[in-house]
Design an enzyme around this catalytic site. Structure first.
Site, short mmCIF file in Angstrom:
data_model
loop_
_atom_site.label_atom_id
_atom_site.label_comp_id
_atom_site.label_asym_id
_atom_site.label_seq_id
_atom_site.Cartn_x
_atom_site.Cartn_y
_atom_site.Cartn_z
N MET A 35 0.82 -1.21 0.00
CA MET A 35 0.00 0.00 0.00
C MET A 35 0.85 1.26 0.00
O MET A 35 1.82 1.36 0.75
CB MET A 35 -0.88 -0.02 1.26
CG MET A 35 -1.69 1.21 1.50
SD MET A 35 -2.76 1.05 2.97
CE MET A 35 -1.61 1.44 4.29
N SER A 109 3.49 -6.96 1.99
CA SER A 109 2.33 -6.43 2.69
C SER A 109 1.05 -6.79 1.92
O SER A 109 0.90 -7.95 1.54
CB SER A 109 2.51 -4.93 2.90
OG SER A 109 1.65 -4.47 3.89
N GLN A 110 0.17 -5.82 1.60
CA GLN A 110 -1.08 -6.22 0.92
C GLN A 110 -0.80 -6.91 -0.42
O GLN A 110 -1.59 -7.73 -0.88
CB GLN A 110 -2.03 -5.04 0.74
CG GLN A 110 -1.58 -3.99 -0.27
CD GLN A 110 -2.57 -2.84 -0.47
OE1 GLN A 110 -3.49 -2.65 0.33
NE2 GLN A 110 -2.38 -2.05 -1.51
N ASP A 227 5.90 -5.77 14.46
CA ASP A 227 5.04 -5.04 13.52
C ASP A 227 3.97 -4.24 14.27
O ASP A 227 3.17 -4.80 15.01
CB ASP A 227 4.37 -6.04 12.56
CG ASP A 227 3.92 -5.38 11.27
OD1 ASP A 227 3.44 -4.23 11.33
OD2 ASP A 227 4.05 -6.02 10.21
N HIS A 283 7.16 -3.44 10.51
CA HIS A 283 6.64 -3.85 9.21
C HIS A 283 7.63 -3.61 8.06
O HIS A 283 8.03 -2.48 7.82
CB HIS A 283 5.34 -3.09 8.95
CG HIS A 283 4.51 -3.68 7.85
ND1 HIS A 283 4.12 -5.00 7.84
CD2 HIS A 283 4.01 -3.14 6.72
CE1 HIS A 283 3.39 -5.24 6.75
NE2 HIS A 283 3.32 -4.13 6.05
#
Ligand SMILES: *[C@@H]1O[C@H](CO)[C@@H](O)[C@H](O)[C@H]1NC(C)=O
Ligand SMILES: *[C@@H]1O[C@H](CO)[C@@H](O)[C@H](O)[C@H]1NC(C)=O
Ligand SMILES: *[C@@H]1O[C@H](CO)[C@@H](O)[C@H](O)[C@H]1NC(C)=O
Length: 301
Positions: A35, A109-110, A227, A283
């Site tokens: 993202m 991530s996403q 995270d 993260h």
């Protein structure tokens, strides 16, 4: 005598070709960013691409971009219809002749859950190893940070998700709503999430998804132990809040998804193809050497 020489040199030649191929034969790699990021920023996936290329010379690395330039690519990571985006990516990958014999996939991530959807929905070309770097495979319940978005847009987006995540209009326009997983509203989530509930076979079982996941050589799930961006961080290992509340966490093995094996993860696990890795830090805050030693040299060679 001459015949023997010919033989020997042919053998030598073949040996050279074989060795040469052995050196050249790291499969191509496909990356999908997270993202607020893009295919090619020098401080993010651009650097990852360079690192892979430096470690494995002559490897083909393709970093997924949606839209005509990096700005549009960043926008598409927030806005649009994720299922249409995944179809577009499937088309890009199927047209790339470098990938025709298969590739290793890394999602960030996403981008990791979107990459998994590509694996489940589009088996050609095939994926060998799938590496998920901080992906949210059970979704998220909280958006403490909206990446590159300014405060106003971020708070607008958070409000929209909080009050309307499961509205069709929001699902089809706002990417993060499609993996919003509200443990207080499991039923609404399963019925209305156009993405996460679908790829996790929550409402009904799509056998194609199960079959396609079984084709992987390995699925590697990396969790960042510190995270603070992903809530809950256990989602990176398919863990999530126990339904009905927002504090207690259940692991993948404790979940209904695993116990009923709706997605075939239990089989994958029993076959020794499912790996749970952790990386220290927040993260996506891994070091180059961690990535080289734990990912590139283990899964990409
Ligand atoms: C299962 O997934 C495949 C691949 O995306 C799709 O073509 C098919 O329509 C799905 N089946 C059901 C019943 O949803
Ligand atoms: C966002 O809000 C925080 C705290 O309210 C503030 O410190 C920061 O400067 C703001 N950032 C932007 C880009 O407006
Ligand atoms: C993890 O977070 C804790 C608490 O915020 C902090 O004390 C620790 O230094 C962090 N560790 C790493 C590796 O970032």
């Amino acid at each position: 005598m001459i015949a023997l020489d010919k033989h020997t040199s042919l053998l030598f030649f073949l040996l050279c070709v074989w060795k040469f191929n052995a050196i050249e034969s790291s499969p191509p790699v496909v990356l999908w960013h997270g993202m607020g990021d893009s295919c090619c920023f020098s401080f993010s996936l651009g650097a990852i691409k360079k690192l892979i290329e430096a470690t494995l010379p002559n490897i083909y690395v393709y970093s997924i971009r949606l839209g005509n330039n990096v700005i549009e690519d960043v926008e598409h990571s927030y806005f649009g219809n994720i299922n249409q985006q995944i179809s577009q990516v499937c088309e890009q990958l199927s047209k790339d002749k470098h990938l025709k014999d298969g590739y290793n996939a890394i999602g960030f991530s996403q981008g990791a859950q979107f990459m998994r959807a590509v694996i489940q929905r589009c088996p050609n070309p095939p994926v060998m190893n799938f590496i998920s770097m901080g992906g949210q495979h059970q979704g998220v319940f909280g958006l403490p940070n909206c990446g590159a978005l300014g405060n106003n847009t971020c708070s607008y987006m958070s409000r929209m998700i909080k009050y309307g995540a499961y509205l069709k209009l929001v699902q089809e326009k706002l990417i993060q709503a499609t993996y919003w997983h509200d443990p207080y509203q499991e039923k609404e989530y399963k019925e209305n999430s156009i993405f996460m509930a679908d790829i996790n076979n929550e409402l009904h079982i799509n056998q194609t998804y199960k079959d396609n996941l079984q084709k992987l050589h390995s699925m590697v799930l990396v969790k960042f132990t510190n995270d603070t961006i992903v809530w809950p961080r256990e989602s990176e290992w398919f863990g999530f809040y126990t339904p009905g509340q927002g504090t207690k966490i259940q692991t993948l093995e404790e979940s209904d998804l695993y116990r009923t094996d709706r997605l075939g993860l239990k089989i994958l696990h029993k076959l020794g193809k499912l790996y749970f890795l952790s990386s220290p830090g927040n993260h996506l805050q891994f070091t180059e050497s961690w990535f080289v030693n734990n990912i590139i040299k283990v899964y990409l060679m």
